[in-house]
Enzyme design. Structure first.
Site, PDB file in Angstrom:
ATOM      1  N   GLY A  29      68.934  51.096  34.475  1.00  0.00           N
ATOM      2  CA  GLY A  29      67.978  52.010  35.074  1.00  0.00           C
ATOM      3  C   GLY A  29      67.796  53.307  34.333  1.00  0.00           C
ATOM      4  O   GLY A  29      66.685  53.778  34.126  1.00  0.00           O
ATOM      5  N   GLU A  94      75.201  40.822  36.318  1.00  0.00           N
ATOM      6  CA  GLU A  94      73.875  40.198  36.428  1.00  0.00           C
ATOM      7  C   GLU A  94      73.640  39.238  35.265  1.00  0.00           C
ATOM      8  O   GLU A  94      73.186  38.107  35.443  1.00  0.00           O
ATOM      9  CB  GLU A  94      72.781  41.272  36.415  1.00  0.00           C
ATOM     10  CG  GLU A  94      72.474  41.897  37.737  1.00  0.00           C
ATOM     11  CD  GLU A  94      71.280  42.827  37.633  1.00  0.00           C
ATOM     12  OE1 GLU A  94      70.754  43.008  36.516  1.00  0.00           O
ATOM     13  OE2 GLU A  94      70.883  43.386  38.665  1.00  0.00           O
TER      14      GLU A  94
END
Length: 1127
Positions: A29, A94
């Site tokens: 992010g 992830e």
């Protein structure tokens, strides 16, 4: 996360889990959220791609279970590797999960944003430092290794590397475009919802097949009925079919081989599936079918599965022996008869399909009984008893599990006690347990379906069984709930062949030695014995007399005298001799093709009769309906009965008719006025009744859905419609003498398909047609320049201003778009399409035929997908060029290819070769005619089909445009492409060549005056050992040269070939072939004079040369040269 498509299931699994997310975005992010990721996410969403980013989930030290589920439910994962991606353990978790899903066929695509792929792959630079920090903080070496492995594996996947050589916007658009073009391309066979224990069996069979070897191999799978042979065979097919050039799965070979028609159907399906055809090719004889199949099998690497075979001749009649097959082909045969495999004359291997192991059986039973993979604790002991009883038979586990679902323990114990009374472990007795759970009416329904009505429409069967007081609506529902029968997407009733065999065996056991004492006879030999030796009895409820081959049968006048309870009588493929003097009054179905008499027995009282089918019989209707009441009659078929001259008063004789088929009753002249008031009539077929003159004065049928008058040339007036008929969906008036429609035509408010017009009459459409707001298909066929009536109003004004909300298809528009206030067009200048056609924003298909003086097609609306302008010889080449360019833009084909306007010609095509006619593919002209569906349901389905997503042009013309950068006068073109397929456009030029020794006559326009030519053409694409049918098309009644253009998108080709592309260079071959052709008068034949392909290639193959616009490599005098400026 977002997706465009994926295969959803693991390579070792044969069920597909639903995917809720299209694309999952994995990113760091702080690096990209406010910039690159934000723009990428927005761009994907704007394309309608369901994209997920994980900023809405609560983050913690460990990745959440909810996020893991989202990753699993995603079809595509995009990993954005940025500078600080590896510093986040969340991102690395992830990544590990995404790579795991990749091995289960999820599409994974990496993006390297401000980072070099080698840094990720080798874990150098910031990636190396980040992993070192994680290593110091964590003692979980296993997780660290999984991260490193995932980084390396992901970095080796072909993706996108942002090198700042373009704007971020352009870079993002490339990603979005590729995701948008990715589509699912697997066409697996349907398999049951719950599959247990299948993977190991499939892998064992594939090992025996040795797919990589070049020899031909046959494998026989054998085992008892219900053990799962068909399911396993389908799973094997789904796993390996894309490794072959052609594949076919032929089901129910045993049953279909019982008749000549069944053998023909199997052969046609084999040809259609291996050729990739759409059903146009017909096998007209066994010998021709044998030759055609042999030719196909010798030239294609085939996967063929013959399911449920019980005799050697069933195999040999279809495929001969293994010596027919091309190298690398594989054949799988499933059978219940191990001895059959021992009789095979070719080398083969065998695989015995065993029952399930106890733990597998427990899981399968639990899925059906409890809807989960293990039993409820309270039912554990009872479940063990079921597993022991079923002995690993999957079909028994499925049926019993479904039967016990939701029942109490006491009901389970009662049911198991009943099951245990049947000691024989044979399949028949296991399945009969479920049958014993039916009430008496349900048993009759099941046995009637098994013996007579399997594969028929549910509504039809319900009407028949209702007349027998069996309450079939609830009865059939119960049979479905108990997994004894199924209803397919076409509303047809089916049951597994093992269940059907079980039902027939129950009937046989009623009287094993004396067929005449059984309730139902379906075997021809048994029926023959009973009828010819007068061994019938009141026990017989139904009898089918269907000979495996055409047979003559001498019947006694009173052969049915002893069958007083007979309800179903079905006779086919038998020529019977002699008049009958008796038929039982309890008959519900009398289905007798070529019935021997002109009337029914005088003492027959058909008050219970529901179905009366007597096609091709010498029936005279006045005799049948004279002073006789048919109050229950619902279905009546007298097609091709050449003694029928008048349709009598059915309102009093048979008021409950739903379907009335009088097709091709060529001597029918008059229909009684009362027929127009049959309130329950749904389908009425009068097509090809050439002498029919008189119809009812008005039609007031609230239930009518289909009225087919095609080819009734002597009908001049359509009846009035005094009341609203909202159920009428299809109306065919083509090739009649009807010149105009009555004002009451507006009452057909539900009309969806209208077929109207004739080449020998002026035809006027009423103003009220614009009120038909459900009309979506309009055929206006066979006009010429002397016979187009358009009324005294501007119909274009009504269409464009009032409009048809659902209209997306017009077959012919020449009459609709002429100048206003024109009643008759007398010159070619008046015949044109107006520019305002572009206002039809929903128009998808435009068809124009036989308009000799049509010169121009204006710009068409952007919704257009298909254009067919046939036998319009005055059409200017400039108009054709503009039409092609419009479709080129729609397909987003690039303006310039690697070689600009140069044409890549195969070196063997530098000289114009003489046209070669393939006489071996010529068929009789009568076989090329379109044959309509056999039932109302199929008819409506056929004519309401959506035009789909394809782009296609068929237009009068000779010259392929220059922008097709690959061209050949042979039947194939080769070129090289990169690692992915581009969008491809194909164009073929068809030329009509005079046959030898005839007086062929063409007019000054090159129009064939005295012949009509039809043909079927298919185009295949081949690369890396895999062939895929691109397109097939039938061309009917052609009278001049034509061009055929179609486009195949990048995404569709990627679906076909995604798994077999090899590296950065792939050789592609596009080939075309006329599969059959016919000539009505034997004077002309079609040939493919030239073919062209537009594709972005990376270079030209060694066997090609480049020619420019002025090259002399192509004969300057050829009609197919690209030297003319008008192309």
């Amino acid at each position: 996360m977002a997706l465009v498509t994926s295969e959803g299931a693991s390579s070792s699994s044969f069920t597909q889990q639903p995917k809720k997310v299209d694309v999952f975005l994995s990113f760091r992010g702080e690096d990209t959220r406010l910039g690159f990721i934000g723009f990428l996410y927005k761009a994907l969403c704007e394309r309608g791609i369901n994209t997920f980013i994980d900023d809405s989930l609560q983050r913690g030290e460990e990745i959440s279970a909810s996020l893991l589920k989202i990753i699993e439910s995603s079809r595509i994962s995009i990993i954005v590797f940025s500078e600080n991606y590896a510093s986040s353990t969340w991102c690395l978790d992830e990544l590990a999960k995404i790579v795991e899903c990749k091995n289960n066929d999820q599409l994974v695509l990496p993006v390297f944003y401000n980072v070099d792929p080698s840094e990720v792959r080798n874990q150098k630079g910031k990636y190396g430092k980040a992993l070192s920090k994680h290593e110091k903080k964590s003692k979980d070496n296993k997780k660290l290794q999984s991260w490193r492995k995932a980084l390396c594996e992901a970095a080796n996947i072909s993706g996108w590397h942002y090198k700042h050589d373009c704007t971020e916007f352009e870079f993002i658009q490339k990603i979005v475009e590729e995701i948008s073009n990715f589509k699912l391309n697997r066409m697996p066979l349907s398999v049951p919802q719950f599959l247990v224990g299948i993977n190991s069996r499939v892998e064992a069979i594939i090992l025996q097949l040795e797919i990589g070897s070049d020899d031909v191999r046959m494998l026989g799978m054998y085992g008892p009925g219900g053990v799962g042979k068909t399911t396993i065979a389908k799973a094997v097919y789904n796993k390996i079919f894309d490794h072959f050039e052609g594949s076919s799965f032929l089901e129910n070979v045993k049953d279909k081989s019982l008749t000549f028609d069944g053998i023909i159907q199997l052969r046609e399906k084999l040809l259609h599936e291996t050729l990739g055809m759409n059903g146009q090719l017909k096998v007209c004889s066994e010998s021709k079918g044998t030759i055609a199949i042999e030719n196909i099998l010798r030239n294609k690497r085939i996967l063929l599965i013959l399911d449920d075979v019980d005799k050697l001749d069933q195999i040999e009649r279809l495929i001969g022996g293994c010596d027919w097959f091309a190298s690398g082909s594989r054949v799988i045969v499933t059978t219940r008869n191990k001895h059959l495999l021992q009789t095979l004359r070719t080398c083969h291997s065998t695989y015995k399909v065993e029952g399930l192991y106890d733990h597998e059986a427990l899981e399968l039973f639990s899925m059906h009984a409890f809807h989960k993979n293990k039993p409820e604790e309270d039912y554990s002991n009872l479940t063990d008893q079921v597993i022991s009883y079923a002995n690993g038979l999957p079909l028994a586990l499925t049926i019993i599990g479904a039967n016990l679902h939701g029942k109490s323990e006491m009901e389970w114990k009662s049911a198991l006690d009943k099951y245990k009374m049947i000691l024989d472990k044979d399949i028949q007795k296991v399945l009969e347990v479920s049958f014993q759970g039916l009430d008496e009416m349900e048993k009759d329904i099941f046995l009637d379906l098994a013996c007579f009505f399997k594969g028929l429409y549910k509504d039809y069967v319900v009407d028949i069984l209702n007349s027998c007081n069996l309450f079939p609506v609830i009865g059939i529902k119960n049979l479905i709930d108990k997994c004894l029968i199924t209803v397919d997407q076409f509303n047809k009733l089916w049951m597994h062949d093992l269940l059907q065999q079980m039902g027939k065996e129950i009937v046989r056991q009623e009287s094993p030695q004396i067929p005449g004492l059984r309730s139902r006879l379906w075997c021809y030999e048994d029926a023959f014995e009973v009828l010819t030796e007068d061994k019938g009895s009141d026990n017989i409820r139904g009898i089918t007399i269907v000979s495996p081959k055409p047979t003559k049968l001498q019947l006694k006048a009173n052969c049915f005298q002893k069958m007083g309870n007979l309800k179903f009588l079905l006779v086919s493929n038998v020529d019977t001799c002699g008049d009958l003097e008796y038929l039982p009054n309890g008959l519900r179905v009398l289905d007798w093709s070529r019935f021997p008499s002109s009337s029914l027995p005088s003492n027959f009282r058909p008050h219970n009769l529901v179905v009366l089918n007597m096609p091709q019989s010498p029936i005279i209707l006045e005799k049948i309906f004279e002073s006789t009441q048919y109050k229950s009659l619902t279905y009546m078929n007298f097609s091709s009965c050449q003694y029928i001259r008048k349709l009598p008063n059915l309102m009093s004789a048979a008021p409950n008719i739903k379907e009335l088929n009088l097709r091709t009753c060529e001597k029918l002249v008059k229909v009684h006025d009362s027929v127009g008031c049959l309130a329950k009539l749904e389908g009425w077929d009068l097509s090809y009744c050439y002498k029919l003159r008189v119809l009812p004065s008005c039609i007031s049928m609230k239930s009518l859905k289909l009225l087919y008058l095609f080819g009734c040339k002597r009908i001049k007036r359509l009846p009035d419609f005094p009341q609203e008929m909202e159920n009428l969906k299809f109306l065919s008036l083509a090739n009649t003498s009807i010149r105009e429609l009555p004002p009451s035509f507006r009452n057909l408010t539900g009309l969806e398909v209208l077929d109207f017009g004739s080449f020998f009459n002026l035809c006027h459409l009423p103003r009220s047609i614009y009120q038909l707001q459900h009309l979506h298909t309009l055929y206006l066929s066979d006009y010429d320049q002397h016979s187009v009536g358009v009324g005294t109003y501007n119909w274009q004004h009504y269409l464009s201003n009032y409009g048809f909300p659902r209209l997306n298809f017009l077959k012919k528009l020449t009459s609709c778009f002429t100048p206003p206030n024109k009643c008759l067009l007398s010159s070619s200048e008046d015949l044109c399409l107006q520019e305002s056609i572009v206002k039809f924003s929903r128009l998808q298909s435009l068809r124009i035929r036989e308009s000799k003086f049509l010169q121009k097609i204006p710009k068409l609306p952007e919704s257009i997908r298909k254009v067919r302008v046939v036998n319009c010889i005055s059409l200017k080449s400039e108009s054709v060029r503009e039409l092609f360019l419009q479709f080129r833009r729609k397909l987003e084909l690039p303006q310039n290819t690697k070689y600009g306007d140069n044409i890549l010609m195969d070196s063997h095509s530098q000289r114009k070769l003489p046209h070669q006619i393939d006489y071996s593919t010529k068929i009789d002209d009568s076989l090329s005619h379109y044959k309509p569906p056999h039932s109302l349901h199929e008819f409506l389905m056929d004519y309401t089909r959506d035009s789909g997503e394809s782009y296609e042009i068929i237009v009068t013309g000779k010259k392929i445009p220059k922008w097709f950068n690959h061209q050949s006068i042979e039947n194939s073109i080769s070129f090289w492409i990169g690692p992915e397929f581009p969008t491809i456009a194909v164009c073929l030029a068809f030329h009509l060549v005079p046959l030898k020794d005839n007086d062929a006559n063409n007019d000054k326009y090159g129009y064939v005056r005295d012949d009509k030519i039809s043909w079927d053409c298919h185009v295949n694409i081949f690369t890396n050992g895999h062939t895929q049918l691109l397109k097939s098309r039938t061309f009917s009644r052609m009278k001049c040269d034509h061009l055929w253009f179609f486009g195949v998108s990048h995404s569709q080709l990627q679906q076909y070939f995604r798994n077999i592309m090899q590296g950065d260079r792939n050789l592609v071959e596009v080939s075309c072939k006329i599969s059959w052709w016919s000539s009505r008068n034997g004077k002309f034949a079609p040939v493919i004079a030239r073919m062209g392909v537009h594709a972005e290639c990376i270079c030209h193959p060694p066997n090609s040369v480049i020619i420019d616009d002025n090259s002399q490599n192509v004969d300057d005098n050829s009609d197919y040269s690209e030297n003319d400026d008008d192309n």
